[in-house]
Motif scaffolding. Sequence first.
Motif, mmCIF file in Angstrom:
data_model
loop_
_atom_site.group_PDB
_atom_site.id
_atom_site.type_symbol
_atom_site.label_atom_id
_atom_site.label_comp_id
_atom_site.label_asym_id
_atom_site.label_seq_id
_atom_site.Cartn_x
_atom_site.Cartn_y
_atom_site.Cartn_z
ATOM 1 N N CYS A 65 32.509 68.938 52.882
ATOM 2 C CA CYS A 65 33.022 67.958 53.854
ATOM 3 C C CYS A 65 33.324 66.609 53.224
ATOM 4 C CB CYS A 65 32.011 67.760 54.974
ATOM 5 S SG CYS A 65 31.897 69.175 56.043
ATOM 6 N N GLU A 66 32.580 66.236 52.187
ATOM 7 C CA GLU A 66 32.822 64.946 51.532
ATOM 8 C C GLU A 66 34.201 64.931 50.886
ATOM 9 O OE1 GLU A 66 30.857 62.302 51.850
ATOM 10 O OE2 GLU A 66 29.599 63.573 53.119
ATOM 11 N N LYS A 67 34.541 66.020 50.214
ATOM 12 C CA LYS A 67 35.835 66.111 49.515
ATOM 13 C C LYS A 67 36.923 66.719 50.388
ATOM 14 C CE LYS A 67 33.720 66.535 44.924
ATOM 15 N NZ LYS A 67 33.481 67.433 43.786
ATOM 16 N N GLY A 68 36.529 67.329 51.508
ATOM 17 C CA GLY A 68 37.519 68.003 52.355
ATOM 18 C C GLY A 68 38.188 69.140 51.625
ATOM 19 N N LYS A 69 37.364 69.922 50.922
ATOM 20 C CA LYS A 69 37.865 70.965 50.012
ATOM 21 C C LYS A 69 37.244 72.317 50.374
ATOM 22 C CE LYS A 69 37.351 72.075 45.064
ATOM 23 N NZ LYS A 69 36.875 71.561 43.768
ATOM 24 N N ILE A 70 38.017 73.387 50.216
ATOM 25 C CA ILE A 70 37.512 74.737 50.436
ATOM 26 C C ILE A 70 36.764 75.189 49.182
ATOM 27 C CG2 ILE A 70 38.095 77.142 50.964
ATOM 28 C CD1 ILE A 70 38.748 75.230 53.254
ATOM 29 N N THR A 71 35.445 75.382 49.318
ATOM 30 C CA THR A 71 34.654 75.793 48.145
ATOM 31 C C THR A 71 34.592 77.304 48.011
ATOM 32 O OG1 THR A 71 32.610 75.653 49.446
ATOM 33 C CG2 THR A 71 33.247 73.707 48.163
ATOM 34 N N TYR A 72 34.758 78.006 49.135
ATOM 35 C CA TYR A 72 34.820 79.472 49.065
ATOM 36 C C TYR A 72 35.547 80.011 50.286
ATOM 37 C CZ TYR A 72 33.683 84.401 49.186
ATOM 38 O OH TYR A 72 33.803 85.767 49.234
ATOM 39 N N ALA A 73 36.470 80.930 50.060
ATOM 40 C CA ALA A 73 37.133 81.653 51.154
ATOM 41 C C ALA A 73 37.143 83.130 50.792
ATOM 42 C CB ALA A 73 38.559 81.151 51.353
ATOM 43 N N SER A 74 36.950 83.975 51.782
ATOM 44 C CA SER A 74 36.904 85.413 51.527
ATOM 45 C C SER A 74 38.297 85.913 51.124
ATOM 46 C CB SER A 74 36.443 86.152 52.787
ATOM 47 O OG SER A 74 37.521 86.271 53.695
ATOM 48 N N PRO A 75 38.356 87.142 50.593
ATOM 49 C CA PRO A 75 39.658 87.718 50.212
ATOM 50 C C PRO A 75 40.635 87.847 51.382
ATOM 51 C CG PRO A 75 37.854 88.977 49.236
ATOM 52 C CD PRO A 75 37.229 88.008 50.191
ATOM 53 N N LEU A 76 40.136 87.684 52.620
ATOM 54 C CA LEU A 76 41.040 87.728 53.782
ATOM 55 C C LEU A 76 42.053 86.587 53.744
ATOM 56 C CD1 LEU A 76 38.447 88.573 56.596
ATOM 57 C CD2 LEU A 76 40.206 90.096 55.653
ATOM 58 N N PHE A 98 23.937 70.233 60.375
ATOM 59 C CA PHE A 98 22.995 70.371 59.260
ATOM 60 C C PHE A 98 23.642 71.286 58.235
ATOM 61 C CE2 PHE A 98 19.672 72.834 57.111
ATOM 62 C CZ PHE A 98 18.976 71.796 56.487
ATOM 63 N N HIS A 99 23.992 70.718 57.065
ATOM 64 C CA HIS A 99 24.723 71.480 56.049
ATOM 65 C C HIS A 99 23.815 72.134 55.011
ATOM 66 C CE1 HIS A 99 28.122 68.848 57.423
ATOM 67 N NE2 HIS A 99 28.741 70.001 57.335
ATOM 68 N N GLY A 100 22.536 71.724 54.952
ATOM 69 C CA GLY A 100 21.677 72.226 53.880
ATOM 70 C C GLY A 100 21.933 71.480 52.588
ATOM 71 N N PHE A 101 21.274 71.888 51.516
ATOM 72 C CA PHE A 101 21.352 71.179 50.233
ATOM 73 C C PHE A 101 22.718 71.308 49.579
ATOM 74 C CE2 PHE A 101 20.784 71.688 45.534
ATOM 75 C CZ PHE A 101 20.683 70.340 45.237
ATOM 76 N N SER A 102 23.288 72.512 49.557
ATOM 77 C CA SER A 102 24.564 72.708 48.841
ATOM 78 C C SER A 102 25.695 73.113 49.777
ATOM 79 C CB SER A 102 24.398 73.764 47.738
ATOM 80 O OG SER A 102 24.090 75.027 48.309
ATOM 81 N N GLY A 103 25.505 72.867 51.078
ATOM 82 C CA GLY A 103 26.603 73.113 52.019
ATOM 83 C C GLY A 103 26.605 74.477 52.665
ATOM 84 N N SER A 104 25.586 75.292 52.412
ATOM 85 C CA SER A 104 25.599 76.652 52.972
ATOM 86 C C SER A 104 24.501 76.862 54.007
ATOM 87 C CB SER A 104 25.482 77.696 51.853
ATOM 88 O OG SER A 104 24.282 77.521 51.124
ATOM 89 N N GLY A 105 24.090 75.770 54.665
ATOM 90 C CA GLY A 105 23.096 75.895 55.731
ATOM 91 C C GLY A 105 23.599 76.765 56.872
#
Length: 294
Positions: free
Chosen positions: A73-84, A150-157
């Motif tokens: 959210c800070e960078k507004g960037k997709i860190t992971y997207a599924s093969p879909l 609540f995003h958790g520590f690395s964004g995967s909460g």
Amino acid sequence: MKQYICIDIGGTSIKYGVIQEDGVFLTTGEMPTEAQQYGGPGIMEKAKRIIETYKTEYHPEGICISTAGMVDCEKGKITYASPLIPDYTGTEIKAELEKCYGIPCEVENDVNCAGLAECFAGASKGSKISVCLTIGTGIGGSIIIDGKVFHGFSGSGCEVGYMHLPGGEFQDLGASSILVKKTAEYKNLSPDSIDGKYVFAQAKQGDRDCIRAIEEMCEILGMGIANICYVVNPEVVVLGGGIMAQKEYLKDLLRKGLDKYLIPSVAKHTRLAFAENQNQAGMLGAFYHFKGRH
């Protein structure tokens, strides 16, 4: 009154609209994502066409994006997207759109946006701590505390779909897509020949295979939700996704499943509710996310 462009990017469709600062939409629309055909770059082109159209008709002061995939959210960037959605991982949505249009842009995951929409204008309005689950092809989750995700520590909460239950992952046991597969198996049909509407229609007519499959799904959902409640202790758990249109059929079964796995002292403080924002949840939540940062 200030206006904002909202875009909700899903694997199947892109919903979009212009919202006023009081949360009222002035206009909305929808188009197919065509993710497999055009991938991440195609999605960005569609988003730009939407923004360019709205910029000529309105005076947007921000771009609010809800999207499938894991988001920084800070960078507004997709860190992971599924093969879909091919070639979407790594897409710098915020940086690219701000550079193009010179107005602020904020990006959040779609399930987190659904949770925000319910918190500010839906089933969990006024709650201190809420969990929102979307039950569909998989199971997505978000935790909202004092109006913030609540995003958790690395964004995967709250990636609860991967939670392990007896027999496999939560989303491989309790998603609505599994309900259809299980019913097809019980009835010796092809899963492609039926859908969720068929399962519920037949269950209401007394079909024992369909009733069994729905009851088993509610049992699994009850177990999974109870596990989340033991960790988070939410005031309310909001359930969304297309299948929750069957609220009247499901609410007692889901409550029974949840109460089976929750100790009474926790169960009596845990409200179960159904999402109220449906198709506009992603866009509305993206707007509230933007407002929370500006």
